[in-house]
Design a protein around this motif. Structure first.
Motif, PDB file in Angstrom:
ATOM      1  N   LEU A 100      48.494  15.204  71.966  1.00 29.30           N
ATOM      2  CA  LEU A 100      49.574  16.212  72.518  1.00 29.30           C
ATOM      3  C   LEU A 100      48.528  17.107  73.620  1.00 29.30           C
ATOM      4  O   LEU A 100      49.009  17.740  74.491  1.00 29.30           O
ATOM      5  CB  LEU A 100      50.379  17.102  71.715  1.00 29.30           C
ATOM      6  N   GLY A 118      59.542  15.940  77.096  1.00 29.47           N
ATOM      7  CA  GLY A 118      59.327  15.519  75.748  1.00 29.47           C
ATOM      8  C   GLY A 118      60.539  15.479  74.950  1.00 29.47           C
ATOM      9  O   GLY A 118      60.504  14.757  73.896  1.00 29.47           O
ATOM     10  N   SER A 122      61.657  12.607  72.269  1.00 29.15           N
ATOM     11  CA  SER A 122      61.694  13.283  70.787  1.00 29.15           C
ATOM     12  C   SER A 122      62.814  12.912  69.976  1.00 29.15           C
ATOM     13  O   SER A 122      63.008  12.256  68.895  1.00 29.15           O
ATOM     14  CB  SER A 122      61.188  14.523  70.479  1.00 29.15           C
ATOM     15  N   PRO A 151      56.546  16.152  70.251  1.00 24.83           N
ATOM     16  CA  PRO A 151      56.596  16.847  71.272  1.00 24.83           C
ATOM     17  C   PRO A 151      57.384  17.993  71.651  1.00 24.83           C
ATOM     18  O   PRO A 151      57.089  18.877  72.232  1.00 24.83           O
ATOM     19  CB  PRO A 151      56.434  15.566  72.347  1.00 24.83           C
TER      20      PRO A 151
END
Length: 236
Positions: A100, A118, A122, A151
């Motif tokens: 990350l 993100g 996710s 994320p």
């Protein structure tokens, strides 16, 4: 550490369930909140890797070596790839965190833009593979799903660090986090997979949003301070 100890002794009461629900998302969120984005993006690569090699990567590799020796893993040419993409037990946290950090360095988006990209990734991973741990696929290069599941928490932590928590939103954040935690608590022993994701998101994002308020507290307790300074060592 308490949560992992409870897992190893197979405890299954409500405190374990709630703690496991927010523990690692909150740690990822704190990591995003504390990340110095400007320095991460502008320092030369050798300085970036030098800093993280000493603070994160080297301790992780030592802990990983010890884990391999005591666990009796079979040594083969694929082992380094497996350990990097699908680390065992609690040792997944460092590769995911470093991934990350690298994304933040290589993708020149604002925290809000990173969160916008993100979040759907996710959510797709959460709904496709659930909240349990496991690889995305069956090939040698299939990564642990946590690389793409976390994320949303990391980038939300970055956004909170950038924008803070205005007082007018404090009540909403407290209510959101409380509702998420209550909802998550009611799901213990349930097989309602569709409810797990929103309940956990409400609980964890509410807690991450409180970080500016929590970081403003100045509490000094020497043993806790010592644990904080060497938290990675104790965690590993």
């Amino acid at each position: 550490m308490a949560g992992h100890a409870m897992e190893l002794t197979h405890q299954a009461h409500l405190a374990m369930w709630v703690g496991a629900g927010f523990r690692m998302p909150l740690m990822i969120g704190i990591s995003g909140y504390l990340l110095n984005v400007i320095r991460t993006r502008h320092d030369p690569p050798e300085r970036i890797f030098g800093r993280y090699a000493n603070r994160i990567l080297l301790p992780w590799m030592v802990a990983l070596l010890i884990y391999i020796l005591v666990s009796g893993w079979t040594v083969s040419w694929t082992l380094p790839i497996e350990l990097l993409l699908r680390p065992p037990f609690h040792l997944w946290y460092i590769p995911v965190l470093f991934f990350l950090i690298l994304v933040t360095r290589l993708v020149p988006f604002s925290p809000l833009q990173l969160l916008a990209v993100g979040t759907p990734i996710s959510l797709a991973i959460m709904y496709s593979f659930g909240l349990g741990h496991g690889a995305i696929g069956d090939s040698l290069l299939s990564p642990d799903n946590r690389f793409l599941r976390f994320p949303v928490y990391f980038f939300f932590g970055m956004l909170v660090a950038e924008r803070g928590l205005p007082s007018r939103y404090l009540g909403v954040v407290l209510l959101t986090g409380a509702l998420g935690m209550i909802w998550w608590s009611t799901l213990q022993g349930s097989d309602n997979d569709l409810a797990f994701v929103p309940a956990r998101l409400l609980m964890c994002l509410g807690l991450i949003a409180l970080l500016p308020r929590l970081s403003a507290l100045r509490l000094s307790f020497a043993p806790l301070n010592a644990l904080g300074r060497d938290s990675l060592f104790f965690y590993l």
